[in-house]
Design a protein around this motif. Structure first.
Motif, PDB file in Angstrom:
ATOM      1  N   ALA A  31      39.633  47.368  43.225  1.00 46.91           N
ATOM      2  CA  ALA A  31      40.672  46.347  43.065  1.00 46.91           C
ATOM      3  C   ALA A  31      40.096  44.934  43.020  1.00 46.91           C
ATOM      4  CB  ALA A  31      41.681  46.457  44.205  1.00 46.91           C
ATOM      5  N   CYS A  32      38.947  44.705  43.682  1.00 42.33           N
ATOM      6  CA  CYS A  32      38.371  43.358  43.765  1.00 42.33           C
ATOM      7  C   CYS A  32      37.615  42.983  42.488  1.00 42.33           C
ATOM      8  CB  CYS A  32      37.404  43.272  44.947  1.00 42.33           C
ATOM      9  SG  CYS A  32      38.192  43.446  46.568  1.00 42.33           S
ATOM     10  N   ALA A  33      37.721  41.713  42.108  1.00 44.38           N
ATOM     11  CA  ALA A  33      37.014  41.210  40.924  1.00 44.38           C
ATOM     12  C   ALA A  33      35.506  41.293  41.119  1.00 44.38           C
ATOM     13  CB  ALA A  33      37.440  39.767  40.650  1.00 44.38           C
TER      14      ALA A  33
ATOM     15  N   CYS B  66      42.018  43.632  50.852  1.00 41.51           N
ATOM     16  CA  CYS B  66      41.791  44.849  50.068  1.00 41.51           C
ATOM     17  C   CYS B  66      41.741  46.054  50.995  1.00 41.51           C
ATOM     18  CB  CYS B  66      40.502  44.743  49.245  1.00 41.51           C
ATOM     19  SG  CYS B  66      39.025  44.324  50.215  1.00 41.51           S
TER      20      CYS B  66
ATOM     21  N   GLY C   3      40.078  45.345  39.274  1.00 41.65           N
ATOM     22  CA  GLY C   3      39.232  44.158  39.238  1.00 41.65           C
ATOM     23  C   GLY C   3      39.972  42.846  39.128  1.00 41.65           C
ATOM     24  N   THR C   4      41.169  42.768  39.665  1.00 39.49           N
ATOM     25  CA  THR C   4      41.957  41.532  39.535  1.00 39.49           C
ATOM     26  C   THR C   4      42.187  40.791  40.859  1.00 39.49           C
ATOM     27  OG1 THR C   4      43.989  42.851  39.643  1.00 39.49           O
ATOM     28  CG2 THR C   4      43.157  42.293  37.458  1.00 39.49           C
ATOM     29  N   LEU C   5      41.769  41.365  41.984  1.00 37.33           N
ATOM     30  CA  LEU C   5      41.942  40.665  43.267  1.00 37.33           C
ATOM     31  C   LEU C   5      40.797  39.674  43.457  1.00 37.33           C
ATOM     32  CD1 LEU C   5      43.083  43.478  45.768  1.00 37.33           C
ATOM     33  CD2 LEU C   5      44.479  41.866  44.451  1.00 37.33           C
ATOM     34  N   GLU C   6      41.128  38.434  43.770  1.00 40.48           N
ATOM     35  CA  GLU C   6      40.142  37.368  43.871  1.00 40.48           C
ATOM     36  C   GLU C   6      39.442  37.349  45.238  1.00 40.48           C
ATOM     37  OE1 GLU C   6      42.190  33.772  42.953  1.00 40.48           O
ATOM     38  OE2 GLU C   6      42.567  34.309  40.852  1.00 40.48           O
TER      39      GLU C   6
ATOM     40  N   GLN D  65      46.566  51.591  35.627  1.00 40.32           N
ATOM     41  CA  GLN D  65      46.641  50.678  36.761  1.00 40.32           C
ATOM     42  C   GLN D  65      46.445  51.446  38.074  1.00 40.32           C
ATOM     43  OE1 GLN D  65      50.470  48.610  36.208  1.00 40.32           O
ATOM     44  NE2 GLN D  65      49.325  46.791  35.527  1.00 40.32           N
TER      45      GLN D  65
ATOM     46  N   ILE E  87      48.495  47.296  39.860  1.00 36.04           N
ATOM     47  CA  ILE E  87      47.736  46.171  39.299  1.00 36.04           C
ATOM     48  C   ILE E  87      46.601  46.699  38.417  1.00 36.04           C
ATOM     49  CG2 ILE E  87      48.230  44.742  41.323  1.00 36.04           C
ATOM     50  CD1 ILE E  87      45.274  45.222  42.184  1.00 36.04           C
ATOM     51  N   ASP E  88      46.079  45.823  37.586  1.00 35.17           N
ATOM     52  CA  ASP E  88      44.905  46.176  36.796  1.00 35.17           C
ATOM     53  C   ASP E  88      43.678  46.149  37.706  1.00 35.17           C
ATOM     54  OD1 ASP E  88      46.317  46.393  34.381  1.00 35.17           O
ATOM     55  OD2 ASP E  88      46.155  44.222  34.011  1.00 35.17           O
TER      56      ASP E  88
ATOM     57  N   CYS F 287      38.137  40.872  49.805  1.00 32.68           N
ATOM     58  CA  CYS F 287      37.233  40.811  48.661  1.00 32.68           C
ATOM     59  C   CYS F 287      36.153  39.764  48.928  1.00 32.68           C
ATOM     60  CB  CYS F 287      38.005  40.444  47.393  1.00 32.68           C
ATOM     61  SG  CYS F 287      39.165  41.733  46.846  1.00 32.68           S
TER      62      CYS F 287
END
Length: 280
Positions: free
Chosen positions: A228-230, A219, A211-214, A190, A208-209, A248
């Motif tokens: 971090a961004c999807a 960011c 690629g999980t921020l929408e 993470q 966080i994992d 993001c």
């Protein structure tokens, strides 16, 4: 003949000058007598005047003392009123003296609100949580819980650390108790990322994992924002040419849009809303 007349004339002028000089001296002597009389008379007048002056001075001193006491009383009253303050928590303010709590928490460019604290030292336990400048909630004291405002890790609960989640020009900052400060503090691959709600003026650093921020999520431009961004893109948001933050988005340039145009994101100052970039 001319020379003799000239010598005579010079002698006559000299005698006349001597005569006038003697007369003038006599007049001067007379003036001195008069002057002495005047000085004597003046001395008596001065004595009387001095006596009168002493009386008047005493009166002036009395008046001055009265005025000074009056001014002192007014000053003390004004100071008391300024110190007391009559604004409740959550009310807009510019200085501590306006608030009933004596704490006016000012967020640069966004204004101040009366609240429970200005710093951690104002709280018996825990830290000081900043007010939301987009609402009227005032600053509050916390118990050092996750997401609670802080100035150092000393006020955070065990296992939590105080870290910065938002920084604009070093003036507008959100610092809270979180689970991490760097990726090294996370496990299971993470990453440590700021989870921020600019609208609520709050946030926390958490593991966080990737690629999980929408879309539109805050960011970190300076760190692992893209990861971090999807979308894989932490787009740059310009704030009035004064500062930049990340959100993001779908693009940073037209090259990211496969033939479409990249429309930059924005920061809505009135509400604090972040809007990430889009391809259109």
């Amino acid at each position: 003949m001319t020379n003799k007349l000239s010598n005579y004339a010079l002698t006559l002028f000299a005698c006349l000058g001597l005569t006038l000089s003697i007369t003038a001296c006599g007049d001067s002597s007379g003036d001195d007598d008069v002057g002495d009389d005047d000085e004597a008379s003046g001395t008596e007048d001065t004595t009387e005047s001095d006596s009168g002056t002493e009386t008047e001075t005493g009166s002036d001193d009395g008046e001055t003392g009265t005025t000074t006491e009056g001014e002192t009383d007014v000053g003390e009253t004004d100071t008391t009123e300024e110190t007391a303050g009559d604004l409740p928590n959550g009310a807009a303010c510019t200085s501590d003296g306006e608030c009933m709590s004596a704490n006016c928490y000012v967020v640069p460019f966004l204004g101040g609100q009366c609240g429970e604290c200005n710093e951690d030292a104002d709280c018996d336990a825990g830290g000081c949580t900043a007010p939301n400048p987009f609402e009227s909630n005032g600053s509050t004291c916390n118990m050092g819980e996750l997401g609670g405002g802080c100035e150092s890790s000393d006020v955070c609960e065990d296992g939590l650390t105080c870290g910065n989640v938002l920084d604009l020009l070093g003036l507008i900052q959100i610092n809270t108790c979180g689970n991490c400060e760097t990726d090294d503090m996370c496990t299971d691959d993470q990453i440590c990322a700021p989870l921020v709600s600019v609208e609520e003026f709050s946030g926390v650093n958490d593991c966080i994992d990737p690629g999980t921020l929408e879309q539109d999520a805050f960011c970190n431009l300076e760190g692992n924002g893209d990861n971090a961004c999807a979308s894989g893109i932490c787009s740059t948001i310009d704030i009035m040419g004064l500062a930049e933050v990340g959100a993001c988005g779908q693009c940073n340039s037209d090259d990211d849009c496969a033939g479409d145009t990249c429309v930059a994101g924005e920061f809505v100052l009135d509400s604090g809303m972040l809007v990430g970039s889009t391809c259109q």
